[in-house]
Design a protein around this motif. Structure first.
Motif, PDB file in Angstrom:
ATOM      1  N   ALA A 163      -9.596  10.138   0.266  1.00 53.93           N
ATOM      2  CA  ALA A 163     -10.287  10.588   1.242  1.00 53.93           C
ATOM      3  C   ALA A 163     -10.181  11.742   2.490  1.00 53.93           C
ATOM      4  O   ALA A 163      -8.889  12.509   2.256  1.00 53.93           O
ATOM      5  N   THR A 164     -11.003  13.155   3.012  1.00 55.81           N
ATOM      6  CA  THR A 164     -10.350  13.588   3.623  1.00 55.81           C
ATOM      7  C   THR A 164     -11.390  13.785   4.956  1.00 55.81           C
ATOM      8  O   THR A 164     -12.195  12.897   5.506  1.00 55.81           O
ATOM      9  N   GLN A 165     -10.552  14.283   5.461  1.00 59.96           N
ATOM     10  CA  GLN A 165     -10.793  14.871   7.437  1.00 59.96           C
ATOM     11  C   GLN A 165     -10.546  15.609   7.800  1.00 59.96           C
ATOM     12  O   GLN A 165      -9.291  16.312   8.118  1.00 59.96           O
ATOM     13  N   ILE A 195       0.644  -0.925  -0.216  1.00 62.70           N
ATOM     14  CA  ILE A 195       0.043   0.340  -0.042  1.00 62.70           C
ATOM     15  C   ILE A 195       1.031   1.174   0.512  1.00 62.70           C
ATOM     16  O   ILE A 195       2.075   1.563   0.741  1.00 62.70           O
ATOM     17  N   VAL A 196       0.379   2.153  -0.639  1.00 60.74           N
ATOM     18  CA  VAL A 196       1.148   3.469  -0.331  1.00 60.74           C
ATOM     19  C   VAL A 196       0.680   5.215  -0.724  1.00 60.74           C
ATOM     20  O   VAL A 196      -0.916   4.341  -0.583  1.00 60.74           O
ATOM     21  N   ALA A 197       1.062   5.676  -0.024  1.00 58.61           N
ATOM     22  CA  ALA A 197      -0.038   6.567   0.649  1.00 58.61           C
ATOM     23  C   ALA A 197       0.270   7.596   0.496  1.00 58.61           C
ATOM     24  O   ALA A 197       1.118   8.254   0.362  1.00 58.61           O
ATOM     25  N   SER A 198      -0.687   8.881  -0.162  1.00 60.38           N
ATOM     26  CA  SER A 198       0.393  10.622   0.688  1.00 60.38           C
ATOM     27  C   SER A 198      -0.889  10.872   0.727  1.00 60.38           C
ATOM     28  O   SER A 198      -2.339  11.079   1.122  1.00 60.38           O
ATOM     29  N   VAL A 199      -0.748  11.708   1.890  1.00 62.08           N
ATOM     30  CA  VAL A 199      -1.212  12.289   2.831  1.00 62.08           C
ATOM     31  C   VAL A 199      -0.607  14.443   2.623  1.00 62.08           C
ATOM     32  O   VAL A 199       0.157  14.177   3.474  1.00 62.08           O
ATOM     33  N   ASN A 227      -7.812  17.988   5.521  1.00 66.20           N
ATOM     34  CA  ASN A 227      -6.730  17.564   5.266  1.00 66.20           C
ATOM     35  C   ASN A 227      -6.727  15.528   4.131  1.00 66.20           C
ATOM     36  O   ASN A 227      -8.549  15.087   4.432  1.00 66.20           O
ATOM     37  N   PHE A 228      -5.916  15.555   2.969  1.00 62.74           N
ATOM     38  CA  PHE A 228      -6.715  15.089   2.281  1.00 62.74           C
ATOM     39  C   PHE A 228      -6.433  13.584   2.351  1.00 62.74           C
ATOM     40  O   PHE A 228      -4.266  14.000   2.853  1.00 62.74           O
ATOM     41  N   MET A 229      -6.049  12.442   1.905  1.00 64.71           N
ATOM     42  CA  MET A 229      -5.856  11.611   1.414  1.00 64.71           C
ATOM     43  C   MET A 229      -5.738  10.128   0.007  1.00 64.71           C
ATOM     44  O   MET A 229      -6.618  10.325   0.197  1.00 64.71           O
ATOM     45  N   LEU A 230      -5.007  10.409  -0.594  1.00 63.87           N
ATOM     46  CA  LEU A 230      -4.852   9.033  -1.257  1.00 63.87           C
ATOM     47  C   LEU A 230      -4.001   8.102  -0.855  1.00 63.87           C
ATOM     48  O   LEU A 230      -2.958   8.125  -0.666  1.00 63.87           O
ATOM     49  N   LEU A 231      -4.772   6.929  -1.017  1.00 65.15           N
ATOM     50  CA  LEU A 231      -4.016   5.375  -0.770  1.00 65.15           C
ATOM     51  C   LEU A 231      -4.465   4.481  -2.073  1.00 65.15           C
ATOM     52  O   LEU A 231      -5.315   4.594  -2.931  1.00 65.15           O
ATOM     53  N   GLY A 232      -3.720   3.410  -2.256  1.00 65.40           N
ATOM     54  CA  GLY A 232      -3.985   2.578  -3.902  1.00 65.40           C
ATOM     55  C   GLY A 232      -2.883   1.734  -3.219  1.00 65.40           C
ATOM     56  O   GLY A 232      -1.797   1.940  -2.125  1.00 65.40           O
ATOM     57  N   THR A 233      -2.845   0.911  -4.495  1.00 67.86           N
ATOM     58  CA  THR A 233      -1.328  -0.148  -3.767  1.00 67.86           C
ATOM     59  C   THR A 233      -0.532  -0.605  -5.044  1.00 67.86           C
ATOM     60  O   THR A 233      -1.238  -0.682  -6.132  1.00 67.86           O
ATOM     61  N   ALA A 234       0.290  -0.402  -4.504  1.00 69.48           N
ATOM     62  CA  ALA A 234       1.067  -0.472  -6.306  1.00 69.48           C
ATOM     63  C   ALA A 234       0.887  -2.187  -6.133  1.00 69.48           C
ATOM     64  O   ALA A 234       1.859  -2.692  -5.049  1.00 69.48           O
TER      65      ALA A 234
END
Length: 75
Positions: free
Chosen positions: A59-61, A10-14, A64-71
């Motif tokens: 996703a947002t909270q 899993i990779v994420a950018s916040v 704050n913004f987050m983008l998740l995906g599977t590498a």
């Protein structure tokens, strides 16, 4: 021929954002975040030896913004 996909993780950018302009600034912030996050995910996936990122989730909270995906590695 068959394609094989190997999960690399899993990779994420916040991005933590403060939007002084309120809702008017939200559209621009999301556009900017999306561009930054895609570049960040590509770099993180490449470090894992992946060719692509699939199953993206946004996703947002609060502000704050987050983008998740599977590498994944394609072969």
């Amino acid at each position: 021929s068959e394609m094989c996909i190997r999960d690399r993780g899993i990779v994420a950018s916040v991005i933590l954002t403060v939007l002084p302009g309120g809702n008017k600034m939200m559209g621009n912030a999301i556009d900017n975040f999306t561009k930054q996050a895609q570049e960040d995910l590509e770099k993180k996936a490449a470090k894992l030896g992946a060719d692509a990122v699939i199953g993206l989730k946004f996703a947002t909270q609060g502000n704050n913004f987050m983008l998740l995906g599977t590498a994944v590695k394609l072969s």
